[in-house]
Design a protein around this motif. Structure first.
Motif, PDB file in Angstrom:
ATOM      1  N   SER A   1     -44.814 -33.254  -8.396  1.00 35.67           N
ATOM      2  CA  SER A   1     -45.286 -33.435  -9.770  1.00 35.67           C
ATOM      3  C   SER A   1     -46.731 -32.950  -9.870  1.00 35.67           C
ATOM      4  O   SER A   1     -47.397 -32.693  -8.852  1.00 35.67           O
ATOM      5  CB  SER A   1     -45.197 -34.910 -10.166  1.00 35.67           C
ATOM      6  OG  SER A   1     -46.145 -35.676  -9.418  1.00 35.67           O
ATOM      7  N   GLY A   2     -47.222 -32.845 -11.107  1.00 34.09           N
ATOM      8  CA  GLY A   2     -48.597 -32.407 -11.295  1.00 34.09           C
ATOM      9  C   GLY A   2     -49.594 -33.324 -10.602  1.00 34.09           C
ATOM     10  O   GLY A   2     -50.539 -32.858  -9.972  1.00 34.09           O
TER      11      GLY A   2
ATOM     12  N   GLN B   1     -49.008 -35.281  -8.009  1.00 38.15           N
ATOM     13  CA  GLN B   1     -48.860 -35.147  -6.563  1.00 38.15           C
ATOM     14  C   GLN B   1     -49.559 -33.895  -6.044  1.00 38.15           C
ATOM     15  O   GLN B   1     -50.181 -33.921  -4.984  1.00 38.15           O
ATOM     16  CB  GLN B   1     -47.379 -35.119  -6.187  1.00 38.15           C
ATOM     17  CG  GLN B   1     -46.666 -36.457  -6.312  1.00 38.15           C
ATOM     18  CD  GLN B   1     -45.175 -36.338  -6.036  1.00 38.15           C
ATOM     19  OE1 GLN B   1     -44.530 -35.380  -6.484  1.00 38.15           O
ATOM     20  NE2 GLN B   1     -44.619 -37.292  -5.315  1.00 38.15           N
TER      21      GLN B   1
END
Length: 576
Positions: free
Chosen positions: A472-473, A475
């Motif tokens: 994800s962004g 992460q």
């Protein structure tokens, strides 16, 4: 040839393979000519001898020997010439990359990633025509033509002259015509191939957005249009090739006819024996094998020159930021300062306008400002991706231009915006910071950043995908932050390290970040206020200038402070 000379010079590194390939090609052609020449004489002499006593064994052994040598030579020539070509292409790719790597990002952005990819792959691959089909075959054909003419001159000088004239016509004039007719279509083909590759890469990179916005059909039509253009250039080149091959066949046939007419006169005059007549004619016929590939090779030389010209557009650029060959060590690691620094990416807009700031070793500083205020330009100039138009930047207590590139890079750990992750495992991406890091240390930091639990139980072995696509962004941000923290440098430069994180995770990440950076200088760039009370100083930027700076508590206590206005804006938008 001047355009191609830098690429020809690269052959010196693999000259042994180049010469071996040329030598084996020469041996193969001579064996092929010898095979057909001896066969012509042997068959004719045998037919004329009939039942009379005749030594069949010696010429028969010669035929077998030439056949074996031709087969072995052909295999060895293919092996050596392709080995030389592959080694040369590998060397060219490294050489081109070494010329591209020092260039500033702005210079590469003008070219584009798809065009750079095309130059590193297709344009360099097009240069294989230079050695494999032009240089080596031309040299070999010249030697073969001279040797064949010398052999024919021993029996019939007029036949030698006719053969040499035919070989010259087929090996010089026709390739020159092929080059002239194929130069424009060849260049068009190289450009069409680059355009098709660019549109394909663009389609793949933007496929998600194209599907969402219903633009796939438009993108596919664009690719189909580029493909049609490439096929059209290939059709034109095919027509030229067919015409040239027809002319080559006609020249070879005409040479044979002329050689036969003059040799027949010599036979009637008793100068030649019947078996020798067949031998000479078969030799003339076989000699054209040396020049047959040349017209096609020179026809595509225009494409090769276009590829070289496209490569020159990037490899001959001069990097404005030149690092010294030797430099100094930083006297005050972690210290940095900007003195009246002004900088603009284009003449239309100023990114930094007379910036003055100073940060002491170990100090924790936040740089705040809206998008476009000039915050990220600070990192770009510190990294020497660009140089300022005026003013001076000091790092570690010395001017930034006094350091070698290795020394400069060792002084800072940078997290850029946007982050760049590489296809591979989490471990692979983290060990870019330090290849000697142990798994335990890596896992400990990932745990502190609340990242370890989101890796599907695979931990450091989790595959992040191309560009971190499987993360994800948030992460991706935390993984890039972890990598920056693991690099042992006295200065941390972080651009939007908490963007995309929820407030709870953001607070925890900032706390861990400050704990990890306790003994290091920290310059954190952001567009919204985050945990300001944990920092020593805040700089507020707008329109390329530092319009306010000071301790967070002092600025927040001033109702007229720009920092107060930014904080209120964050609260109203839910960013703080």
């Amino acid at each position: 040839m001047k355009l191609l000379w830098p690429y020809i010079r690269q052959m010196r590194a693999h000259l042994g393979w180049v010469l071996l390939g040329a030598l084996l090609a020469l041996v193969t052609l001579l064996a092929s000519i010898g095979l057909l020449t001896l066969s012509g004489w042997f068959i004719t002499a045998t037919a004329l001898a009939g039942a009379a006593s005749f030594n069949f064994y010696t010429p028969g052994a010669g035929v077998r020997g030439f056949a074996i040598l031709r087969t072995a030579g052909r295999y060895g020539e293919r092996l050596a010439s392709h080995e030389a070509t592959f080694r040369l292409i590998a060397r060219l790719r490294v050489w081109v990359y070494q010329r591209i790597e020092p260039l500033q990002p702005a210079q590469l952005q003008k070219t584009g990633s798809a065009q750079l990819l095309n130059r590193l792959v297709a344009d360099i691959a097009a240069l294989d025509n230079l050695y494999l089909r032009v240089l080596s075959p031309t040299l070999v054909a010249l030697v073969v033509a001279l040797l064949v003419a010398a052999f024919l001159a021993l029996y019939a000088p007029i036949v030698a002259l006719i053969c040499f004239a035919g070989l010259s016509l087929a090996g010089i004039l026709i390739p020159s015509v092929g080059y002239l007719f194929g130069r424009r279509p060849g260049r068009d083909q190289a450009q069409a191939q680059a355009e098709l590759r660019t549109r394909l890469v663009t389609l793949v990179q933007g496929m998600a957005d194209l599907r969402i916005y219903g633009g796939m059909n438009l993108a596919r039509d664009s690719v189909a249009e580029a493909e049609t253009g490439l096929l059209d250039t290939q059709r034109r080149m095919g027509l030229i090739s067919a015409a040239i091959n027809a002319v080559m066949t006609a020249v070879a046939g005409l040479t044979m006819i002329l050689a036969l007419l003059f040799a027949a006169g010599l036979l009637a005059a008793g100068v030649l024996q019947p078996a020798q007549l067949a031998m000479l004619l078969f030799c003339v016929l076989a000699a054209f094998e040396a020049v047959m590939p040349l017209p096609l090779a020179y026809q595509y030389l225009g494409k090769t020159c276009e590829a070289a010209q496209r490569l020159d557009q990037v490899v001959n650029r001069q990097a404005p930021s030149v690092f010294p060959a030797s430099g100094i060590e930083p006297p005050q690691p972690g210290r940095l300062s900007f003195s009246n620094v002004s900088f603009s990416y284009t003449t239309a807009r100023t990114a930094l306008d007379g910036v003055d700031l100073s940060i002491e070793p170990g100090e924790k500083v936040v740089v705040l400002g809206h998008s476009g205020s000039g915050k990220s330009s600070l990192i770009s100039l510190l990294s020497r991706f660009w140089d300022p138009q005026c003013g001076e930047i000091s790092l570690g207590g010395a001017p930034i231009h006094s350091y070698t590139e290795a020394t400069l890079r060792a002084q800072m750990s940078v997290m850029s915006q946007p982050v760049q992750l590489f296809a591979g495992t989490v471990r692979d991406n983290l060990q870019l910071a330090d290849a000697g890091l142990e798994d335990g240390e890596l896992e400990s930091l990932l745990g502190e950043l609340d990242l370890l639990d989101g890796l599907s139980g695979q931990g450091l072995d989790y595959q992040v995908g191309e560009g971190g696509a499987r993360l994800s962004g948030g992460q991706r941000k935390r993984l890039a932050l972890a990598r920056a923290l693991l690099r042992p440098a006295p200065l941390l430069l972080l651009d939007e390290p908490t963007e995309g994180l929820d407030p709870q995770t953001e607070a925890k990440v900032v706390e861990r970040l400050l704990d990890r950076a306790k003994n290091r200088t920290l310059l954190l760039i952001t567009h919204h206020a985050i945990a300001l009370e944990r920092f020593d100083r805040v700089l507020v930027m707008d329109s390329g200038r530092v319009i306010e700076e000071g301790a967070p508590d002092r600025l927040l206590a001033d109702p007229d402070s720009r920092l107060v206005a930014l904080t209120r804006w964050d609260q109203s938008t839910g960013l703080a």
